[in-house]
Scaffold this motif. Structure first.
Motif, PDB file in Angstrom:
ATOM      1  N   ASP A 109       0.809  -1.220   0.000  1.00 10.83           N
ATOM      2  CA  ASP A 109       0.000   0.000   0.000  1.00 10.83           C
ATOM      3  C   ASP A 109       0.844   1.273   0.000  1.00 10.83           C
ATOM      4  OD1 ASP A 109      -2.206  -1.591   0.036  1.00 10.83           O
ATOM      5  OD2 ASP A 109      -2.495  -1.492   2.206  1.00 10.83           O
ATOM      6  N   LEU A 110       2.094   1.138   0.430  1.00  9.58           N
ATOM      7  CA  LEU A 110       2.965   2.316   0.519  1.00  9.58           C
ATOM      8  C   LEU A 110       2.978   3.125  -0.781  1.00  9.58           C
ATOM      9  CD1 LEU A 110       5.138   3.757   2.367  1.00  9.58           C
ATOM     10  CD2 LEU A 110       6.836   2.354   1.208  1.00  9.58           C
ATOM     11  N   TRP A 111       2.968   2.420  -1.892  1.00  7.06           N
ATOM     12  CA  TRP A 111       3.107   3.107  -3.187  1.00  7.06           C
ATOM     13  C   TRP A 111       1.776   3.616  -3.739  1.00  7.06           C
ATOM     14  CZ3 TRP A 111       6.109  -1.013  -1.680  1.00  7.06           C
ATOM     15  CH2 TRP A 111       7.482  -0.783  -1.648  1.00  7.06           C
ATOM     16  N   GLU A 112       0.710   3.358  -3.003  1.00  7.18           N
ATOM     17  CA  GLU A 112      -0.607   3.755  -3.503  1.00  7.18           C
ATOM     18  C   GLU A 112      -0.948   5.196  -3.116  1.00  7.18           C
ATOM     19  OE1 GLU A 112      -2.077   1.922  -5.606  1.00  7.18           O
ATOM     20  OE2 GLU A 112      -0.742   0.190  -5.297  1.00  7.18           O
ATOM     21  N   TYR A 113      -0.166   5.763  -2.201  1.00  5.58           N
ATOM     22  CA  TYR A 113      -0.478   7.119  -1.747  1.00  5.58           C
ATOM     23  C   TYR A 113      -0.141   8.141  -2.822  1.00  5.58           C
ATOM     24  CZ  TYR A 113      -1.414   5.210   2.799  1.00  5.58           C
ATOM     25  OH  TYR A 113      -1.967   4.490   3.816  1.00  5.58           O
ATOM     26  N   ARG A 114      -0.875   9.217  -2.796  1.00  2.00           N
ATOM     27  CA  ARG A 114      -0.631  10.245  -3.795  1.00  2.00           C
ATOM     28  C   ARG A 114       0.384  11.253  -3.299  1.00  2.00           C
ATOM     29  NH1 ARG A 114      -6.358  11.913  -5.043  1.00  2.00           N
ATOM     30  NH2 ARG A 114      -5.379  13.796  -5.833  1.00  2.00           N
ATOM     31  N   ARG A 115       0.515  11.320  -1.963  1.00  2.00           N
ATOM     32  CA  ARG A 115       1.475  12.284  -1.442  1.00  2.00           C
ATOM     33  C   ARG A 115       2.478  11.634  -0.514  1.00  2.00           C
ATOM     34  NH1 ARG A 115      -2.368  17.211  -0.063  1.00  2.00           N
ATOM     35  NH2 ARG A 115      -0.726  17.610   1.455  1.00  2.00           N
ATOM     36  N   LYS A 116       3.674  12.160  -0.594  1.00  2.00           N
ATOM     37  CA  LYS A 116       4.786  11.606   0.167  1.00  2.00           C
ATOM     38  C   LYS A 116       4.486  11.619   1.668  1.00  2.00           C
ATOM     39  CE  LYS A 116       9.570  12.141  -0.869  1.00  2.00           C
ATOM     40  NZ  LYS A 116      10.740  13.010  -1.001  1.00  2.00           N
ATOM     41  N   GLY A 117       3.862  12.678   2.166  1.00  2.00           N
ATOM     42  CA  GLY A 117       3.566  12.805   3.588  1.00  2.00           C
ATOM     43  C   GLY A 117       2.660  11.676   4.084  1.00  2.00           C
ATOM     44  N   TRP A 118       1.668  11.338   3.286  1.00  2.00           N
ATOM     45  CA  TRP A 118       0.755  10.264   3.655  1.00  2.00           C
ATOM     46  C   TRP A 118       1.479   8.920   3.619  1.00  2.00           C
ATOM     47  CZ3 TRP A 118      -3.661  12.110  -0.090  1.00  2.00           C
ATOM     48  CH2 TRP A 118      -4.188  13.313   0.425  1.00  2.00           C
ATOM     49  N   ALA A 119       2.319   8.764   2.618  1.00  4.03           N
ATOM     50  CA  ALA A 119       3.080   7.515   2.508  1.00  4.03           C
ATOM     51  C   ALA A 119       3.986   7.352   3.730  1.00  4.03           C
ATOM     52  CB  ALA A 119       3.908   7.520   1.229  1.00  4.03           C
ATOM     53  N   LEU A 120       4.563   8.459   4.164  1.00  2.28           N
ATOM     54  CA  LEU A 120       5.473   8.416   5.311  1.00  2.28           C
ATOM     55  C   LEU A 120       4.723   7.996   6.585  1.00  2.28           C
ATOM     56  CD1 LEU A 120       8.414   8.966   6.099  1.00  2.28           C
ATOM     57  CD2 LEU A 120       7.779  11.329   6.584  1.00  2.28           C
ATOM     58  N   ARG A 121       3.503   8.483   6.726  1.00  3.24           N
ATOM     59  CA  ARG A 121       2.700   8.110   7.894  1.00  3.24           C
ATOM     60  C   ARG A 121       2.386   6.604   7.861  1.00  3.24           C
ATOM     61  NH1 ARG A 121      -2.088  12.058   8.682  1.00  3.24           N
ATOM     62  NH2 ARG A 121      -2.915  10.774   7.016  1.00  3.24           N
ATOM     63  N   HIS A 122       2.013   6.127   6.687  1.00  2.00           N
ATOM     64  CA  HIS A 122       1.767   4.697   6.524  1.00  2.00           C
ATOM     65  C   HIS A 122       3.026   3.909   6.868  1.00  2.00           C
ATOM     66  CE1 HIS A 122       0.156   0.964   4.854  1.00  2.00           C
ATOM     67  NE2 HIS A 122       1.320   0.795   4.263  1.00  2.00           N
ATOM     68  N   TRP A 123       4.152   4.409   6.393  1.00  2.00           N
ATOM     69  CA  TRP A 123       5.431   3.739   6.651  1.00  2.00           C
ATOM     70  C   TRP A 123       5.679   3.569   8.153  1.00  2.00           C
ATOM     71  CZ3 TRP A 123       9.412   0.820   5.641  1.00  2.00           C
ATOM     72  CH2 TRP A 123      10.530   0.907   6.473  1.00  2.00           C
ATOM     73  N   ARG A 124       5.452   4.625   8.923  1.00  2.00           N
ATOM     74  CA  ARG A 124       5.738   4.567  10.362  1.00  2.00           C
ATOM     75  C   ARG A 124       4.916   3.486  11.054  1.00  2.00           C
ATOM     76  NH1 ARG A 124       5.703  10.571  10.404  1.00  2.00           N
ATOM     77  NH2 ARG A 124       7.839  11.173   9.914  1.00  2.00           N
ATOM     78  N   HIS A 125       3.646   3.434  10.697  1.00  2.00           N
ATOM     79  CA  HIS A 125       2.798   2.377  11.267  1.00  2.00           C
ATOM     80  C   HIS A 125       3.294   1.006  10.844  1.00  2.00           C
ATOM     81  CE1 HIS A 125      -0.504   5.572  11.587  1.00  2.00           C
ATOM     82  NE2 HIS A 125      -0.090   5.266  12.808  1.00  2.00           N
TER      83      HIS A 125
END
Ligand SMILES: [Zn+2]
Length: 391
Positions: free
Chosen positions: A313-329
């Protein structure tokens, strides 16, 4: 029809060449075809094209040609030399082979087709050639592509390694991601393997590189940082490679757990390898029920699978900030999974996270799942100039 006439037709030899003799060896399963030119023939200087009479001949040479009826076939000829008034004594070019090749053009063309469909090792068996010969054929095809191409700027590169034989032999491939062409094939997967490509580029071409997709592989990173201006920010550890590490981790968890279960006589995980590697939506219809039952068992492998699916799912985000939040979890989950292979991959990605997230700046990925095949195809279609040498 005489066999010499038959082969003259098959080979479609232009004047003044003709088939002189054909020898069939049924024990060795080989055919040897002797070629000769008409006496008093004249040939063109390879340099200026001027015609001149034969000066002498170099000793006889052989070229592997296409098999006939399962028999390996060789052509043999003495290549004439001419005395050009401007260029001196020169060996003429022959219509059936490229200069320096041990194969006929028809064989090379066929070999590239086989290399498209199989790996190098498989090709060597089908073509009955050595590994070095197959490798040489490929290198020559790439070199011809190189010469024919204009010195254009390639903005988005994919760097990849490919195992070409069973015993850990690798090549480095550089692709133009926008065109899907192979630009370079280098021996091994060291820093020098990629350095050689960058060194072949002009300063302008190197500056024109905007993004480079690759695996988290230090030699390629070091080479790109050394040669591409602002290279660090242009490296993208692409989705394909990151997921490949994660899939390996899932498989290691499965293997370990399967061993443990088997020791207690439990065969639950037997023949389930591929079920865990599919992404959720690609699981074949017929396996869905079985997989749901496996998931309900709360196996370690099931946990590794869920973590793998979440990473996608990491690559499904449209913005880097959202991807980063997903990454932390995700990272917290993965590192608390008590599954050592998963923890290891999570840490590896963390160490390279900046250049995983550059995906959101460049949005490139290495389409390596398609393999070398489609790319070699493009090489094959690259004309090497005029004349007969188009492979
Ligand atoms: Zn000349």
């Amino acid at each position: 029809m005489l066999d010499t006439q038959l082969f003259t037709r098959l080979l479609d030899l232009p004047r003044p060449w003709r088939v002189d003799h054909v020898a069939l060896d049924t024990d060795q399963q080989r055919i040897d075809v002797g070629l000769a030119h008409r006496p008093n023939a004249s040939f063109r200087c390879p340099e200026c094209g001027r015609r001149a009479p034969v000066y002498d001949h170099v000793p006889a040479r052989s070229w592997r040609h296409l098999d006939h009826g399962g028999f390996r076939t060789w052509l043999h000829a003495q290549i004439p030399r001419i005395a050009c008034p401007d260029h001196g004594i020169r060996r003429v070019s022959v219509p059936w082979a490229l200069p320096g090749s041990r194969f006929t053009i028809a064989f090379e063309r066929h070999a590239i087709d086989v290399l498209l469909e199989a790996d190098i090792l498989g090709s060597t068996r089908l073509l009955r050639i050595s590994w070095d010969q197959a490798w040489n054929l490929m290198e020559r095809a790439v070199a011809r592509g190189f010469r024919a191409k204009k010195r254009r700027v390639i903005a988005r590169l994919g760097v990849d390694e490919k195992a070409v034989a069973k015993r850990h032999r690798y090549v480095t491939l550089v692709c133009d991601l926008d065109r899907g062409t192979v630009e370079y094939i280098g021996d091994d997967r060291k820093q020098a393997s990629l350095d050689a490509y960058y060194q072949s580029l002009s300063k302008k071409q190197r500056a024109g590189i905007e993004a480079v997709a690759m695996d988290m592989w230090e030699p390629f990173i070091a080479s790109t940082v050394a040669y591409v201006p602002d290279g660090r920010a242009k490296i993208v550890f692409d989705r394909f490679h990151v997921m490949k590490h994660m899939l390996d981790a899932v498989d290691q968890v499965r293997k370990g757990e399967h061993r443990q279960l088997q020791a207690q006589g439990d065969e639950t995980l037997k023949r389930t390898k591929y079920l865990w590697l599919y992404s959720r939506e690609n699981l074949p219809e017929k396996s869905r029920e079985k997989f749901a039952a496996l998931r309900a068992l709360h196996l370690k492998t099931g946990r590794a699978w869920a973590i793998k699916e979440s990473l996608r799912d990491l690559w499904e985000y449209r913005r880097k900030g959202w991807a980063l939040r997903h990454w932390r979890h995700w990272y917290f989950w993965a590192t608390h999974s008590r599954l050592p292979p998963v923890v290891k991959v999570a840490r590896m990605i963390r160490d390279h996270l900046d250049n995983v997230l550059t995906y959101f700046d460049h949005r490139i990925t290495n389409a390596t799942s398609e393999g070398l095949n489609s790319k070699i195809q493009t090489i094959k279609k690259t004309p090497m100039g005029s004349g007969i040498g188009v492979i």
